[in-house]
Design a protein around this motif. Sequence first.
Motif, PDB file in Angstrom:
ATOM      1  N   ASP A  24       0.848  -1.296  -0.080  1.00 41.85           N
ATOM      2  CA  ASP A  24      -0.150  -0.030  -0.040  1.00 41.85           C
ATOM      3  C   ASP A  24       1.000   1.307   0.060  1.00 41.85           C
ATOM      4  OD1 ASP A  24      -2.647   0.043  -0.070  1.00 41.85           O
ATOM      5  OD2 ASP A  24      -3.009  -0.240   2.039  1.00 41.85           O
ATOM      6  N   GLN A  25       0.883   2.166  -1.091  1.00 42.47           N
ATOM      7  CA  GLN A  25       1.451   3.333  -1.229  1.00 42.47           C
ATOM      8  C   GLN A  25       0.656   4.337  -1.678  1.00 42.47           C
ATOM      9  OE1 GLN A  25       5.299   3.779  -0.559  1.00 42.47           O
ATOM     10  NE2 GLN A  25       4.694   2.208   0.788  1.00 42.47           N
ATOM     11  N   PRO A  26       0.851   5.408  -1.437  1.00 36.77           N
ATOM     12  CA  PRO A  26       0.037   6.659  -1.896  1.00 36.77           C
ATOM     13  C   PRO A  26       0.427   6.690  -3.358  1.00 36.77           C
ATOM     14  CG  PRO A  26       1.151   7.473   0.174  1.00 36.77           C
ATOM     15  CD  PRO A  26       1.670   6.124  -0.337  1.00 36.77           C
ATOM     16  N   GLY A  27      -0.580   6.784  -4.167  1.00 36.68           N
ATOM     17  CA  GLY A  27      -0.328   7.177  -5.725  1.00 36.68           C
ATOM     18  C   GLY A  27      -0.228   5.779  -6.410  1.00 36.68           C
ATOM     19  N   LEU A  28       0.019   4.766  -5.749  1.00 35.51           N
ATOM     20  CA  LEU A  28       0.227   3.452  -6.489  1.00 35.51           C
ATOM     21  C   LEU A  28      -1.022   2.761  -7.072  1.00 35.51           C
ATOM     22  CD1 LEU A  28       2.832   1.480  -6.919  1.00 35.51           C
ATOM     23  CD2 LEU A  28       1.876  -0.037  -5.063  1.00 35.51           C
ATOM     24  N   ARG A  29      -1.172   2.796  -8.171  1.00 38.08           N
ATOM     25  CA  ARG A  29      -2.420   2.542  -9.100  1.00 38.08           C
ATOM     26  C   ARG A  29      -2.079   1.497 -10.235  1.00 38.08           C
ATOM     27  NH1 ARG A  29      -3.542   3.835 -13.492  1.00 38.08           N
ATOM     28  NH2 ARG A  29      -1.852   5.418 -13.601  1.00 38.08           N
ATOM     29  N   PRO A  30      -2.146   0.255 -10.056  1.00 39.25           N
ATOM     30  CA  PRO A  30      -1.734  -0.664 -11.241  1.00 39.25           C
ATOM     31  C   PRO A  30      -2.508  -0.383 -12.362  1.00 39.25           C
ATOM     32  CG  PRO A  30      -1.992  -1.986  -9.115  1.00 39.25           C
ATOM     33  CD  PRO A  30      -2.701  -0.553  -8.782  1.00 39.25           C
ATOM     34  N   THR A  31      -1.858  -0.513 -13.581  1.00 41.86           N
ATOM     35  CA  THR A  31      -2.822  -0.288 -14.858  1.00 41.86           C
ATOM     36  C   THR A  31      -3.858  -1.505 -14.930  1.00 41.86           C
ATOM     37  OG1 THR A  31      -0.743   0.588 -16.129  1.00 41.86           O
ATOM     38  CG2 THR A  31      -2.310  -0.566 -17.504  1.00 41.86           C
ATOM     39  N   PRO A  32      -5.095  -0.991 -14.981  1.00 46.71           N
ATOM     40  CA  PRO A  32      -5.912  -2.198 -15.190  1.00 46.71           C
ATOM     41  C   PRO A  32      -5.833  -3.227 -16.095  1.00 46.71           C
ATOM     42  CG  PRO A  32      -6.916   0.137 -14.913  1.00 46.71           C
ATOM     43  CD  PRO A  32      -5.357   0.389 -15.223  1.00 46.71           C
ATOM     44  N   ASP A  33      -6.143  -4.310 -16.027  1.00 45.29           N
ATOM     45  CA  ASP A  33      -6.131  -5.623 -16.768  1.00 45.29           C
ATOM     46  C   ASP A  33      -6.871  -5.024 -18.402  1.00 45.29           C
ATOM     47  OD1 ASP A  33      -5.473  -7.159 -14.886  1.00 45.29           O
ATOM     48  OD2 ASP A  33      -7.283  -8.413 -15.020  1.00 45.29           O
ATOM     49  N   ARG A  34      -7.976  -4.258 -18.494  1.00 48.06           N
ATOM     50  CA  ARG A  34      -8.410  -3.808 -19.731  1.00 48.06           C
ATOM     51  C   ARG A  34      -7.259  -3.064 -20.558  1.00 48.06           C
ATOM     52  NH1 ARG A  34     -13.760  -0.605 -19.571  1.00 48.06           N
ATOM     53  NH2 ARG A  34     -12.924   1.002 -20.728  1.00 48.06           N
ATOM     54  N   VAL A  35      -6.717  -2.299 -19.902  1.00 49.03           N
ATOM     55  CA  VAL A  35      -5.640  -1.139 -20.294  1.00 49.03           C
ATOM     56  C   VAL A  35      -4.405  -1.993 -20.922  1.00 49.03           C
ATOM     57  CG1 VAL A  35      -4.297   0.560 -20.075  1.00 49.03           C
ATOM     58  CG2 VAL A  35      -6.748   0.635 -19.218  1.00 49.03           C
ATOM     59  N   ARG A  36      -3.873  -2.784 -19.912  1.00 46.77           N
ATOM     60  CA  ARG A  36      -2.617  -3.807 -20.411  1.00 46.77           C
ATOM     61  C   ARG A  36      -3.438  -4.696 -21.574  1.00 46.77           C
ATOM     62  NH1 ARG A  36      -1.430  -7.313 -15.835  1.00 46.77           N
ATOM     63  NH2 ARG A  36      -3.436  -6.353 -14.795  1.00 46.77           N
ATOM     64  N   GLU A  37      -4.255  -5.179 -21.666  1.00 46.76           N
ATOM     65  CA  GLU A  37      -4.679  -5.900 -22.877  1.00 46.76           C
ATOM     66  C   GLU A  37      -4.883  -5.075 -23.999  1.00 46.76           C
ATOM     67  OE1 GLU A  37      -8.707  -7.658 -21.919  1.00 46.76           O
ATOM     68  OE2 GLU A  37      -7.643  -8.921 -20.558  1.00 46.76           O
ATOM     69  N   THR A  38      -5.041  -3.912 -23.974  1.00 46.43           N
ATOM     70  CA  THR A  38      -5.326  -2.854 -25.013  1.00 46.43           C
ATOM     71  C   THR A  38      -3.915  -2.544 -25.537  1.00 46.43           C
ATOM     72  OG1 THR A  38      -7.268  -1.952 -24.357  1.00 46.43           O
ATOM     73  CG2 THR A  38      -5.972  -0.614 -25.862  1.00 46.43           C
ATOM     74  N   LEU A  39      -3.179  -2.324 -24.708  1.00 46.89           N
ATOM     75  CA  LEU A  39      -1.380  -1.946 -24.960  1.00 46.89           C
ATOM     76  C   LEU A  39      -0.950  -3.268 -25.802  1.00 46.89           C
ATOM     77  CD1 LEU A  39       1.407  -0.597 -24.963  1.00 46.89           C
ATOM     78  CD2 LEU A  39       1.462  -1.429 -22.324  1.00 46.89           C
ATOM     79  N   PHE A  40      -0.859  -4.301 -25.123  1.00 40.37           N
ATOM     80  CA  PHE A  40      -0.339  -5.356 -25.810  1.00 40.37           C
ATOM     81  C   PHE A  40      -1.177  -5.955 -27.002  1.00 40.37           C
ATOM     82  CE2 PHE A  40       1.517  -5.259 -21.788  1.00 40.37           C
ATOM     83  CZ  PHE A  40       2.947  -5.340 -21.997  1.00 40.37           C
ATOM     84  N   ASN A  41      -2.250  -5.745 -27.199  1.00 36.42           N
ATOM     85  CA  ASN A  41      -3.136  -5.798 -28.547  1.00 36.42           C
ATOM     86  C   ASN A  41      -2.253  -5.057 -29.681  1.00 36.42           C
ATOM     87  OD1 ASN A  41      -4.712  -7.837 -27.866  1.00 36.42           O
ATOM     88  ND2 ASN A  41      -6.253  -6.529 -27.458  1.00 36.42           N
ATOM     89  N   TRP A  42      -2.158  -3.549 -29.153  1.00 38.40           N
ATOM     90  CA  TRP A  42      -1.576  -2.756 -30.135  1.00 38.40           C
ATOM     91  C   TRP A  42       0.031  -3.132 -30.473  1.00 38.40           C
ATOM     92  CZ3 TRP A  42      -2.355   2.383 -26.752  1.00 38.40           C
ATOM     93  CH2 TRP A  42      -3.620   2.648 -26.994  1.00 38.40           C
ATOM     94  N   LEU A  43       0.726  -3.544 -29.409  1.00 34.25           N
ATOM     95  CA  LEU A  43       2.062  -3.810 -29.604  1.00 34.25           C
ATOM     96  C   LEU A  43       2.466  -5.333 -30.392  1.00 34.25           C
ATOM     97  CD1 LEU A  43       3.620  -2.960 -26.105  1.00 34.25           C
ATOM     98  CD2 LEU A  43       4.040  -1.720 -28.548  1.00 34.25           C
ATOM     99  N   GLY A  44       1.449  -6.230 -30.314  1.00 35.48           N
ATOM    100  CA  GLY A  44       1.522  -7.706 -30.832  1.00 35.48           C
ATOM    101  C   GLY A  44       1.531  -8.221 -29.423  1.00 35.48           C
TER     102      GLY A  44
END
Length: 182
Positions: A24-44
Amino acid sequence: MSATRNQVRIIAGRYRRRLLSFPDQPGLRPTPDRVRETLFNWLGQSLYGWSCLDLFAGSGALGFEAASREARRVVLVEKSRPVVAALRANQRLLGASEIEVVEADAQTYIRHCRERFDLILLDPPFDSELLAEVLPRVRALLADGGQLYCEARRLPPLEGWDVVREARAGQVHCVLLRPGVE
């Protein structure tokens, strides 16, 4: 995000379905699954042989995902000592020898880095000005043909960059960039 607080799930690749814990750390916010899926769809789906820099590593979600998808080298830069300890513990848990965890301030790392990366991941603390501050400086760390991923609530001006892809998911605005012609 995962169903369990302070854990992130690797979506695909070699470490698929593995849960990684983070403090638990202030400002620590993992990239949501949906956003990671989008990124790696873009990249291959495979980053085989790529060298990646996750400059504001935090939970490590983006960097561990890149490693899981066969990146040759992934550097996770984080300045918070407890977060660095968690990143190193997760690296050991996975046996991920392709990952290097660096305890450093992002600005200092950029100044001293002589390495070039195929992919740079920038997901600084959400409401900071750090993205605007580092965006002009990370260009020098990109390999020829390299790409830059940014994630923020509001993106700063993107002068000097060509937008390859962009998306919005809730409060997250993400963009994949290439250096523009100077």
